[in-house]
Design a protein around this motif. Structure first.
Motif, PDB file in Angstrom:
ATOM      1  N   ASP A   1       0.646  -0.903   0.356  1.00 49.48           N
ATOM      2  CA  ASP A   1      -0.075   0.564  -0.139  1.00 49.48           C
ATOM      3  C   ASP A   1       0.941   1.469   0.107  1.00 49.48           C
ATOM      4  O   ASP A   1       0.821   1.643   1.183  1.00 49.48           O
TER       5      ASP A   1
ATOM      6  N   LYS B   1      -3.193   4.166   2.143  1.00 50.55           N
ATOM      7  CA  LYS B   1      -4.571   4.882   1.654  1.00 50.55           C
ATOM      8  C   LYS B   1      -6.289   3.469   2.156  1.00 50.55           C
ATOM      9  O   LYS B   1      -7.332   3.543   2.466  1.00 50.55           O
ATOM     10  N   GLY B   2      -5.095   2.273   2.700  1.00 52.23           N
ATOM     11  CA  GLY B   2      -5.955   1.007   3.353  1.00 52.23           C
ATOM     12  C   GLY B   2      -6.181   0.541   2.206  1.00 52.23           C
ATOM     13  O   GLY B   2      -7.488  -0.679   2.262  1.00 52.23           O
ATOM     14  N   TYR B   3      -5.623   0.482   1.163  1.00 48.61           N
ATOM     15  CA  TYR B   3      -6.681  -0.200  -0.618  1.00 48.61           C
ATOM     16  C   TYR B   3      -5.426  -0.252  -1.583  1.00 48.61           C
ATOM     17  O   TYR B   3      -4.529   0.390  -1.558  1.00 48.61           O
TER      18      TYR B   3
ATOM     19  N   PRO C   1     -12.421  -8.682  -4.566  1.00 58.09           N
ATOM     20  CA  PRO C   1     -12.892  -7.664  -3.560  1.00 58.09           C
ATOM     21  C   PRO C   1     -14.376  -7.239  -3.983  1.00 58.09           C
ATOM     22  O   PRO C   1     -15.220  -6.865  -5.213  1.00 58.09           O
TER      23      PRO C   1
ATOM     24  N   LYS D   1     -10.536  -1.684  -6.084  1.00 58.36           N
ATOM     25  CA  LYS D   1      -9.680  -1.279  -4.904  1.00 58.36           C
ATOM     26  C   LYS D   1      -9.871  -2.938  -4.107  1.00 58.36           C
ATOM     27  O   LYS D   1     -10.968  -3.849  -3.981  1.00 58.36           O
TER      28      LYS D   1
ATOM     29  N   SER E   1      -8.738  -5.034  -0.450  1.00 62.08           N
ATOM     30  CA  SER E   1      -8.340  -4.336   0.905  1.00 62.08           C
ATOM     31  C   SER E   1      -8.453  -4.643   1.691  1.00 62.08           C
ATOM     32  O   SER E   1      -7.515  -6.663   0.675  1.00 62.08           O
TER      33      SER E   1
ATOM     34  N   HIS F   1      -9.014  -6.808   3.838  1.00 67.07           N
ATOM     35  CA  HIS F   1     -10.314  -7.735   4.610  1.00 67.07           C
ATOM     36  C   HIS F   1     -10.512  -8.277   3.284  1.00 67.07           C
ATOM     37  O   HIS F   1     -10.595  -9.643   3.103  1.00 67.07           O
ATOM     38  N   ASP F   2     -10.535  -7.664   2.087  1.00 71.16           N
ATOM     39  CA  ASP F   2     -10.761  -8.637   0.444  1.00 71.16           C
ATOM     40  C   ASP F   2      -9.254  -9.707   0.733  1.00 71.16           C
ATOM     41  O   ASP F   2      -9.451 -10.820   0.536  1.00 71.16           O
TER      42      ASP F   2
END
Length: 450
Positions: free
Chosen positions: A351, A355-357, A397, A402, A404, A406-407
């Motif tokens: 990353d 940006k968190g993704y 995702p 994007k 993430s 989590h994805d």
């Protein structure tokens, strides 16, 4: 009609001077207040504890309050000793096994002894007060499976008791190192615990004392890498007990532990020596630290320069070089790419825009280095568009543009995706997966034929 007259007279007597609307409201409020206070007072008389708020916060002694600190340490030690005495000792466990065996309920299932609920309660009465917590309907129901006679396995129940006793013993043992007394261990606390544990582990008898500090560092890093993802510098004792790492560490008590088990156990002597040996081999200038150039030879030597740049940008370094502790985090991440903690470590490096993704730009930024390495090795570079589409198809995702963290974790493809982006060897393995599978099948057929 005397009753009519009497009624009229009664009504006439009750009618006084007419009250105003304000007087009626005041009277209503007065009555309401009276009855409400009587009702509230009645509740107070029943539950007097409601009048006092119990104390729920106890201030920890300050560093200069030596006497209070000593008092707290002593009281905790006494408390832990009392808890330790409440546990079953070896003699009591042997007695419990004897009682269970004596009250087994026929018929046997194979060679496994069983016990029904009635006999289970009888054993509970005879086993003593320390065992009372184990002889409950809840425990029996938990261990009840598909026995047609409604019984549970004696061995399974005894193992359950043994496990519970072991967990409590270990909890008490770890709590002795909890200097703060807050239910967690700092890095120095866990280091002291493992250092004092080494002499009790036969599989570590061959370690030289000069290597103890490196072994302790190697062992402690695994706990903190996986159990302290926010890097707070402390781990809950409950989390240590809940994970399998302590089981792996205490497995080294087994004097007959197989070679294969030792090789797969991070805490074994061969594993610790392997990791430290790799670190020494990479350290060509023998200054005890690794530069980016030295780290580039890690593994198969096919990690991309862009990824290594990100490692040295994001991870703790000293004058641009990596120490052994930071190296251990790096190794744990790359050797356990399926684990969420490892994916979190690598995701942070990927990353680049924080940006968190990951977007198409991020993927292209890292994959260009793979394409450049392919050219250097005389291979035809693969189209980024094809790889990008495959990555998004694998991860699926929520946002189609994007990816993430989590994805990545939920897709169960995180190890594959990260390998494609950071390691030429990993990308080559993915690109030729069908050929490799076919080759493995051919080898299997050849072995079967022979």
């Amino acid at each position: 009609m005397e009753w009519k007259q009497a009624l009229r007279g009664r009504v006439a007597a009750c009618i006084g001077p007419k009250k105003s609307e304000q007087e009626l409201k005041d009277e209503e409020m007065e009555l309401f207040t009276k009855y409400y206070m009587e009702w509230k007072g009645g509740r107070r008389s029943v539950n007097t504890s409601y009048m006092n708020i119990p104390r729920f916060y106890y201030r920890l002694p300050a560093e200069d309050e030596v006497l209070l600190q000593k008092l707290r340490e002593e009281s905790r030690a006494v408390f832990l000793q009392r808890k330790s005495r409440e546990l079953l000792d070896n003699e009591e466990l042997q007695n419990l096994w004897f009682l269970l065996d004596k009250h087994q309920t026929p018929p046997l299932i194979g060679e496994e002894a069983m016990i029904n609920y009635e006999s289970f309660l009888k054993v509970g009465e005879k086993a003593g007060p320390k065992c009372k917590q184990f002889f409950t309907a809840k425990v029996f129901a938990k261990l009840l499976h598909n026995d047609p006679y409604g019984r549970i396995s004696i061995m399974q129940f005894f193992n359950y008791v043994m496990r519970k006793v072991w967990l409590h013993q270990t909890r008490i043992g770890l709590s002795l190192y909890d200097v703060a007394g807050q239910g967690y261990l700092r890095e120095s606390d866990l280091e002291n615990y493992i250092l004092e544990l080494i002499p009790t582990l036969p599989q570590l008898d061959g370690l030289e004392k000069s290597f103890y500090s490196f072994y302790v560092c190697t062992a402690v890093r695994k706990f903190f890498f996986f159990l302290d993802p926010l890097r707070t510098g402390k781990i809950k004792i409950q989390d240590i007990l809940a994970c399998s790492f302590l089981d792996d560490l205490l497995e080294l008590r087994d004097e007959e532990l197989s070679k294969e088990s030792q090789e797969t156990n991070w805490f074994s002597a061969p594993s610790a020596l392997r990791v430290y040996g790799q670190y020494l081999n990479l350290d060509k200038d023998h200054n005890g630290m690794l530069s980016k150039e030295e780290l580039s030879r890690y593994g198969t030597g096919t990690l991309t320069n862009i990824f290594l740049d990100r490692v040295f940008q994001e991870c703790l370094t000293y004058d641009g070089e990596m120490d052994y502790k930071t190296y251990l985090d790096f190794v744990l991440a790359l050797e356990n790419r399926k684990e969420p903690a490892a994916l979190q470590y690598i995701f942070k490096l990927l990353d680049i825009e924080n940006k968190g993704y990951l977007n198409v730009f991020s993927l292209n930024y890292f994959f260009r280095a793979i394409q450049e390495q392919m050219k250097i090795h005389g291979q035809e570079p693969v189209s980024f568009q094809d790889v990008k589409d495959e990555i998004f198809d694998m991860v699926k995702p929520k946002d189609p543009y994007k990816i993430s963290l989590h994805d990545l974790i939920n897709s169960s493809q995180g190890d594959t995706v990260t390998s494609i982006l950071i390691d030429l060897n990993g990308f080559w393995t993915y690109e030729n997966r069908e050929v490799l599978v076919a080759s493995d099948n051919d080898n299997t057929v050849d072995i079967d034929d022979t």
